[in-house]
Design an enzyme around this catalytic site. Sequence first.
Site, PDB file in Angstrom:
ATOM      1  N   SER A 125       0.828  -1.207   0.000  1.00  0.00           N
ATOM      2  CA  SER A 125       0.000   0.000   0.000  1.00  0.00           C
ATOM      3  C   SER A 125       0.859   1.251   0.000  1.00  0.00           C
ATOM      4  O   SER A 125       1.955   1.255   0.572  1.00  0.00           O
ATOM      5  CB  SER A 125      -0.877   0.006   1.262  1.00  0.00           C
ATOM      6  OG  SER A 125      -1.454   1.269   1.453  1.00  0.00           O
ATOM      7  N   TYR A 151      -2.108  -0.589  10.855  1.00  0.00           N
ATOM      8  CA  TYR A 151      -2.390  -1.261   9.565  1.00  0.00           C
ATOM      9  C   TYR A 151      -1.270  -0.958   8.571  1.00  0.00           C
ATOM     10  O   TYR A 151      -0.672  -1.861   7.993  1.00  0.00           O
ATOM     11  CB  TYR A 151      -3.741  -0.811   8.994  1.00  0.00           C
ATOM     12  CG  TYR A 151      -3.794  -0.986   7.502  1.00  0.00           C
ATOM     13  CD1 TYR A 151      -3.577   0.094   6.646  1.00  0.00           C
ATOM     14  CD2 TYR A 151      -3.981  -2.244   6.940  1.00  0.00           C
ATOM     15  CE1 TYR A 151      -3.572  -0.083   5.271  1.00  0.00           C
ATOM     16  CE2 TYR A 151      -3.977  -2.424   5.569  1.00  0.00           C
ATOM     17  CZ  TYR A 151      -3.762  -1.329   4.738  1.00  0.00           C
ATOM     18  OH  TYR A 151      -3.741  -1.497   3.376  1.00  0.00           O
ATOM     19  N   LYS A 155       1.911  -3.361   6.729  1.00  0.00           N
ATOM     20  CA  LYS A 155       2.299  -3.438   5.309  1.00  0.00           C
ATOM     21  C   LYS A 155       3.801  -3.163   5.179  1.00  0.00           C
ATOM     22  O   LYS A 155       4.529  -3.863   4.485  1.00  0.00           O
ATOM     23  CB  LYS A 155       1.504  -2.415   4.477  1.00  0.00           C
ATOM     24  CG  LYS A 155       0.023  -2.734   4.334  1.00  0.00           C
ATOM     25  CD  LYS A 155      -0.200  -4.004   3.518  1.00  0.00           C
ATOM     26  CE  LYS A 155      -1.679  -4.234   3.238  1.00  0.00           C
ATOM     27  NZ  LYS A 155      -1.938  -5.484   2.511  1.00  0.00           N
TER      28      LYS A 155
HETATM   29  C1  WQD Z   1      -9.551   9.257   1.193  1.00  0.00           C
HETATM   30  C2  WQD Z   1      -9.893  10.713   1.449  1.00  0.00           C
HETATM   31  C3  WQD Z   1     -10.189  11.279   3.741  1.00  0.00           C
HETATM   32  C4  WQD Z   1     -13.851   9.049   4.466  1.00  0.00           C
HETATM   33  C5  WQD Z   1      -6.498   4.541   3.089  1.00  0.00           C
HETATM   34  C6  WQD Z   1      -5.390   3.682   3.581  1.00  0.00           C
HETATM   35  C7  WQD Z   1      -4.584   3.168   2.430  1.00  0.00           C
HETATM   36  C8  WQD Z   1      -5.472   2.503   1.415  1.00  0.00           C
HETATM   37  C9  WQD Z   1      -6.609   3.404   0.995  1.00  0.00           C
HETATM   38  C10 WQD Z   1      -5.412   0.116   1.738  1.00  0.00           C
HETATM   39  C11 WQD Z   1      -9.150  11.259   2.655  1.00  0.00           C
HETATM   40  C12 WQD Z   1     -11.474  11.490   2.951  1.00  0.00           C
HETATM   41  C13 WQD Z   1     -12.715   9.574   3.841  1.00  0.00           C
HETATM   42  C14 WQD Z   1     -14.889   9.919   4.869  1.00  0.00           C
HETATM   43  C15 WQD Z   1     -13.665  11.777   3.999  1.00  0.00           C
HETATM   44  N1  WQD Z   1      -5.993   1.292   1.938  1.00  0.00           N
HETATM   45  N2  WQD Z   1     -12.647  10.916   3.618  1.00  0.00           N
HETATM   46  N3  WQD Z   1     -14.766  11.254   4.613  1.00  0.00           N
HETATM   47  O1  WQD Z   1      -6.917   7.540   3.855  1.00  0.00           O
HETATM   48  O2  WQD Z   1      -6.219   7.934   1.437  1.00  0.00           O
HETATM   49  O3  WQD Z   1      -6.006   5.663   2.406  1.00  0.00           O
HETATM   50  O4  WQD Z   1      -7.292   3.780   2.200  1.00  0.00           O
HETATM   51  O5  WQD Z   1      -4.374  -0.120   1.206  1.00  0.00           O
HETATM   52  O6  WQD Z   1      -3.672   2.223   2.936  1.00  0.00           O
HETATM   53  O7  WQD Z   1      -4.546   4.468   4.379  1.00  0.00           O
HETATM   54  O8  WQD Z   1      -8.255   6.582   1.927  1.00  0.00           O
HETATM   55  O9  WQD Z   1     -10.654   6.466   1.473  1.00  0.00           O
HETATM   56  O10 WQD Z   1      -9.881   6.566   3.894  1.00  0.00           O
HETATM   57  O11 WQD Z   1      -9.728   8.584   2.437  1.00  0.00           O
HETATM   58  O12 WQD Z   1     -13.580  12.999   3.799  1.00  0.00           O
HETATM   59  O13 WQD Z   1     -15.935   9.495   5.449  1.00  0.00           O
HETATM   60  O14 WQD Z   1     -11.284  10.811   1.734  1.00  0.00           O
HETATM   61  O15 WQD Z   1     -10.012  12.339   4.665  1.00  0.00           O
HETATM   62  O16 WQD Z   1      -8.809  12.578   2.373  1.00  0.00           O
HETATM   63  P1  WQD Z   1      -6.814   7.050   2.456  1.00  0.00           P
HETATM   64  P2  WQD Z   1      -9.694   7.004   2.469  1.00  0.00           P
END
Ligand code: WQD
Length: 336
Positions: A125, A151, A155
């Site tokens: 990741s 998490y 990785k």
């Molecule tokens: C994306 C954006 C949030 C939810 C994570 C893991 C990474 C990978 C992908 C596995 C961010 C915003 C989110 C919400 C929001 N997973 N958001 N409201 O954090 O980039 O990565 O998932 O491999 O390892 O770290 O993904 O989808 O959680 O968030 O505003 O209810 O959406 O702040 O900016 P992220 P995400």
Amino acid sequence: MKKILATGGTGYIGSHTVIELINKGYEVEILDNLFNSKITVLDKIEEITGTRPKFYEVDMLDADKMDEIFKNGHFDAVIHFAGLKAVGESVEKPLLYYRNNIEGTLNLLDSMAKYGVNELIFSSSATVYGEQDQPDFVETMKTGGAITNPYGRTKYFIEEIVKDYVVAHPDFEATLLRYFNPIGAHESGLIGEDPNGIPNNLMPIIMRVAEGRIKQLQVYGTDYPTEDGTCRRDYIHVVDLAKGHVAALEHMKAGVNIYNLGTGKATSVKEMIAAFEKASGEKLPHEFAPRRAGDLAEMWANPAKAEKELGWKTELTVDDAMRDTINYLKHVKENN
Ligand code: WQD
């Protein structure tokens, strides 16, 4: 054609990859404990490809059962998707994540060594990069610094374990695929992202809001140093991601080979909401909320290495992913 074991193969990325592998003529078997997926995914894989992969409902922490599978499996390669991946839950339950993700991988490597399986693709990741000086992430960047959750650290630790394993087994062929933000669903609408429990990630939450299972989307932070104040991420269509695994399998070589799988473009949360609304034709209820701890303002892949060495690059867009997500939601609705 090679025979592949996909651990976690009934999961979101695993199932889409199994479909692409079968489409390319590979023989695929699946090991999964169904903790975060459903056995009905096998029916969907069969409906889409005409082939029902052999399935082992096994937990990778059960070393004896894992060994039994390898004893009879005669696999050529393993694609290792299995693992817990809820960032928030990992903060609350670190030992669960370290034991499951790391001990499970150690059991897998033990069985691969015992039965001479010499090719591994690991589902890593972009989280392993942690905070960097620039948002355009490249594989040569240092990893392991400022990772914000257990998490992500599992990785990173697993990447380091694989690197050490390769030092001890120079003929071993290991590929680490660093995913950015997978979204979307298979064009059939039969499979898509369907996590058990409360999702963490933006798209499954948007899907729940669209289904009315969650009242509204909380946009975590509008004061980031980006054009519209919301975080920017590299959202990659899960089918492009799956095809990246097939490309990696066709280019395996000794040592540790690391590739970013991303589009090389970034999309903000507000842009994601607008894209979903455009595809659905409906407003998506949302409100602006404080930042979520640990979020980086922006990050995206530099995908040049995968294109150069694997002959792979993304072909689908965020709009394609929104279209396919909405098509999946329609199928779910029609069949429930
Ligand atoms: C994306 C954006 C949030 C939810 C994570 C893991 C990474 C990978 C992908 C596995 C961010 C915003 C989110 C919400 C929001 N997973 N958001 N409201 O954090 O980039 O990565 O998932 O491999 O390892 O770290 O993904 O989808 O959680 O968030 O505003 O209810 O959406 O702040 O900016 P992220 P995400």
